[in-house]
Design a protein around this motif. Sequence first.
Motif, short mmCIF file in Angstrom:
data_model
loop_
_atom_site.label_atom_id
_atom_site.label_comp_id
_atom_site.label_asym_id
_atom_site.label_seq_id
_atom_site.Cartn_x
_atom_site.Cartn_y
_atom_site.Cartn_z
N ILE A 95 0.82 -1.22 0.00
CA ILE A 95 0.00 0.00 0.00
C ILE A 95 0.86 1.27 0.00
CG2 ILE A 95 -1.94 -1.15 1.16
CD1 ILE A 95 -1.06 0.38 3.73
N THR A 96 2.19 1.13 -0.16
CA THR A 96 3.10 2.26 -0.03
C THR A 96 3.45 2.86 -1.39
OG1 THR A 96 4.05 1.33 1.98
CG2 THR A 96 5.34 3.02 0.85
N ARG A 97 3.34 4.20 -1.47
CA ARG A 97 3.75 4.90 -2.68
C ARG A 97 5.21 5.33 -2.61
NH1 ARG A 97 -1.70 6.77 -2.62
NH2 ARG A 97 -2.72 6.25 -4.59
N ARG A 98 5.62 5.83 -1.44
CA ARG A 98 6.99 6.32 -1.29
C ARG A 98 7.33 6.42 0.19
NH1 ARG A 98 3.74 10.33 -3.10
NH2 ARG A 98 4.31 9.82 -5.23
N ILE A 99 8.60 6.68 0.47
CA ILE A 99 9.13 6.89 1.81
C ILE A 99 9.19 8.40 2.07
CG2 ILE A 99 11.31 6.73 3.11
CD1 ILE A 99 9.77 4.20 3.22
N PRO A 100 9.00 8.88 3.30
CA PRO A 100 8.78 8.13 4.53
C PRO A 100 7.43 7.43 4.55
CG PRO A 100 9.51 10.39 5.00
CD PRO A 100 9.13 10.34 3.56
N TYR A 101 7.39 6.33 5.29
CA TYR A 101 6.18 5.53 5.37
C TYR A 101 5.21 6.21 6.34
CZ TYR A 101 3.03 1.70 6.56
OH TYR A 101 1.93 0.93 6.79
N ASP A 102 4.38 7.12 5.82
CA ASP A 102 3.34 7.81 6.58
C ASP A 102 2.05 7.70 5.80
OD1 ASP A 102 4.79 8.73 8.86
OD2 ASP A 102 5.71 10.29 7.63
N ARG A 103 0.94 7.87 6.48
CA ARG A 103 -0.37 7.63 5.87
C ARG A 103 -0.58 8.37 4.54
NH1 ARG A 103 -5.03 5.41 8.60
NH2 ARG A 103 -6.97 5.79 7.49
N PRO A 104 -0.19 9.65 4.42
CA PRO A 104 -0.39 10.33 3.13
C PRO A 104 0.36 9.68 1.97
CG PRO A 104 0.04 11.92 4.88
CD PRO A 104 0.33 10.58 5.45
N GLN A 105 1.37 8.86 2.28
CA GLN A 105 2.15 8.19 1.24
C GLN A 105 1.63 6.80 0.91
OE1 GLN A 105 4.19 10.38 0.27
NE2 GLN A 105 5.51 11.22 1.84
N THR A 106 0.46 6.46 1.45
CA THR A 106 -0.11 5.13 1.25
C THR A 106 -1.49 5.21 0.61
OG1 THR A 106 -1.33 4.91 3.34
CG2 THR A 106 1.06 4.46 3.40
N SER A 107 -2.03 4.07 0.25
CA SER A 107 -3.38 4.04 -0.33
C SER A 107 -4.46 4.25 0.73
CB SER A 107 -3.62 2.72 -1.06
OG SER A 107 -3.49 1.62 -0.20
N GLU B 88 6.57 -1.62 -14.39
CA GLU B 88 5.76 -1.01 -13.34
C GLU B 88 6.43 -1.17 -11.98
OE1 GLU B 88 2.04 -3.09 -11.20
OE2 GLU B 88 1.63 -2.54 -13.28
N SER B 89 6.92 -2.37 -11.70
CA SER B 89 7.56 -2.64 -10.41
C SER B 89 8.88 -1.90 -10.28
CB SER B 89 7.78 -4.14 -10.24
OG SER B 89 6.55 -4.84 -10.30
N LEU B 90 9.64 -1.85 -11.38
CA LEU B 90 10.92 -1.15 -11.35
C LEU B 90 10.71 0.34 -11.13
CD1 LEU B 90 13.99 -1.09 -11.72
CD2 LEU B 90 13.62 -0.94 -14.19
N ASP B 91 9.76 0.94 -11.83
CA ASP B 91 9.48 2.36 -11.66
C ASP B 91 9.12 2.67 -10.21
OD1 ASP B 91 9.98 2.82 -14.31
OD2 ASP B 91 7.87 2.91 -14.92
N HIS B 92 8.29 1.81 -9.62
CA HIS B 92 7.84 2.03 -8.24
C HIS B 92 9.01 1.96 -7.27
CE1 HIS B 92 6.35 0.55 -4.28
NE2 HIS B 92 5.47 1.51 -4.47
N LEU B 93 9.85 0.94 -7.40
CA LEU B 93 10.94 0.76 -6.44
C LEU B 93 12.03 1.81 -6.64
CD1 LEU B 93 11.05 -1.24 -4.16
CD2 LEU B 93 12.56 -2.68 -5.50
#
Length: 778
Positions: A147-159, A449-454
């Motif tokens: 559910i994570t878009r980016r770091i830092p791992y905070d709620r606004p960065q998640t789904s 898709e996975s490479l772009d995300h990571l």
Amino acid sequence: MKEPIQLKAVQRAVLRVRGVVQGVGFRPFVYRLAQEEALAGFIGNDTDGVIIEIEGEPKRVESFLLRLRAEAPPLSRIDSVAVHAAAPAGESGFRIVASEVLGCVSTGIPADAATCADCLRELFDPGDRRYLYPFLNCTNCGPRFTITRRIPYDRPQTSMAQFTMCPACQSEYDDPADRRFHAQPNACPACGPRVWLCGADAMEIAAQDAAVRACIDRLACGEIVAVKGIGGFHLSVDASNEAAVMRLRQRKHRYGKPLAVMVRDLDAARTVCTLTDAEVALLTTSARPIILAPRRPDSGIAESVAPGIPWLGVFLPYAPLQHLIFADPRIHALVMTSANLSEEPIAIENEEARLRLTGIADAFLMHDREILQRCDDSVMAVVDGVPQFIRRARGFVPLSVTLPFDAPSLLAVGGHLKSVFTLARGRQAYQSQHLGDLENVTGLDFFRESLDHLMRTLEIDPQCVAHDLHPGYLSTQWAKEWAQQRCLPLIAVQHHHAHVAACMAEHKTTGEVIGLALDGTGYGTDGRIWGGEVLISRLDGFDRFAHLEYVPMPGGEAAIRAPWRMAFGHLVSAGFSVDEAKLLVGASDQEERVLVRMIDRQVNAPLTSSLGRLFDAVAAVVLDRREVDYEAQAAIELEGIAIGEPCEVGAIGGYSMEVTPGDWQRHEPAKISARRLWGELVLDLRSGASKSTIAARFHSAIAAAFIAAAVLARQVTGLRQVALSGGCMHNRRLARLLRIGLEAEDFQVFQHTKVCPGDAGLSYGQIIVASAALRVRE
């Protein structure tokens, strides 16, 4: 190696903590620890990990530093702690400060974790406000990576950003003493995601509790239900219902490959499989992987779940929704297989699932918490007493694997089958989740898709790209195009060298070793297909010391799908007449003529030294396995038929194989011949020896031959360390026989435990080789 904490008699200390320290309850843990030690200061997240400042009595500071590692939360992983003294600030009280986004990301992203015991109690407590709520979680469990878009791992960065917490949830989220303090997916029925059941027409049939009950009713009646989980949809069906399982196979076009089975709890797992303590330990970790274990004869599981083999892939519920389904006494065991057509990426979006799975699923149990990253279930086995990855995905990805030295920013794209890429920077390598086989545009799109995300999440900008030596691999072609667009250098890494280097790096071995790289297919430096290799390996290069004798593969890749072709090539090479070979493999007159023409004219009959293809050939003759439905099926069945035979060196006499020394000074490798093996094996077959005995003798012969080759290599080089790698190391019998036999010859043996020995670990090895090569060039 973890950095030691330097303890100094200071009143204020500044700590930089790196590792998996976000999204795992690390800040509330530190807050409580500081409170207990009566320390002032603060803790905060940033892109580099966690920053902590503490101030107080020197003895209290020292106690805090000692307890930080010893009592860290179970899902955390501390890679390093840097400590330095600072001037006292006269601060009072300890606080948690807001996250900062500064500089380059170096903190780890947490992996998804199974529902913890505390949340499970709440799930079934009628007095709890989250009673029967399918999305409860806390800082010790729940979705993370997916559910994570980016770091830092905070709620606004998640789904979870779209779900505004109700006052009760917000109060828990803000309270450092609460188990849900800064639990980013925190929610309840009043403010969180919802679940519903619908048909292929997308019309809602039932919602919330009623949807779960309706799903259970359909499963109990033998229907196939697509259930949305943590990393994607599962296709679910009653694992004890033979007709229902066969219907799933027909609709999914997955006719032979084993299906995974989820059971209610550990007691239920023990009723379907015989489990060792090591298997139980893996089964119950927070990662909840699928574990391959021996199937009990009275398991009650449909034979079509895992036809022709003695193992089952079994795993436990890891999401609240799954626990709710298994709470019904009618549900004992469910097939839970990736929701896709064979070899396609797993479905994650509701509409995508409905469109792709219509015609397979009878109904869909959906929810509105978006899955941002496809992530299949991890698969593991205990091989020769140690845990081994077969598929490293949910629960482990994207946790990093340590490198033996600092690496520049690199990308390695892996191979063709069981695709996994790896990104590296510094001492950390980040492997992607299992991506499947790169055989079509859909698979390549998932790769991109996975490479772009990571890359985006970790902020890694590769400065070099490593790829397999095979020019025909889609991964190789993509790497060349991608690197050319960015003007990046490329490093081609020989397949089997990457396998051995991966094993070496796991064990932090940077000198030379003898590497046994045993698998099905790998492009060699001579343009032939390798796979039964003894290498003298360094991280930055290798020499080929010995290999299985070359034999033709009539039909090329067709011989992989039709092992009888490989058997024909082996038998003719071993001196059998064409008529004898034809009879032993059950070939027709027309088939015989075609294969003889290919071999004689050397057309579409490439030469191979592959051990995997030798396994295929023996399975074709002994088990009459003419064709396969999935990769390594013939070899797996051959291993399985021998499961009841003793697995100790000398317990089962092996067939004869000859190791002919080469000329090391002239770079002429030694040859390992299977000619005598075939003569003795066929004699056993004709004399009525059991298939299990023949299979066991074959395994013993292979182990003895490669041990002899390793001994010969030691005589020439003086090396006493052996690294075992390649897909054949998934074979429990072979891995054990090799390890025991090599140790009896006074070798130190290295086996994989952190990355997969097969092609899923290839990109990690490519990172090692490319990084070592770049270091040499500097």
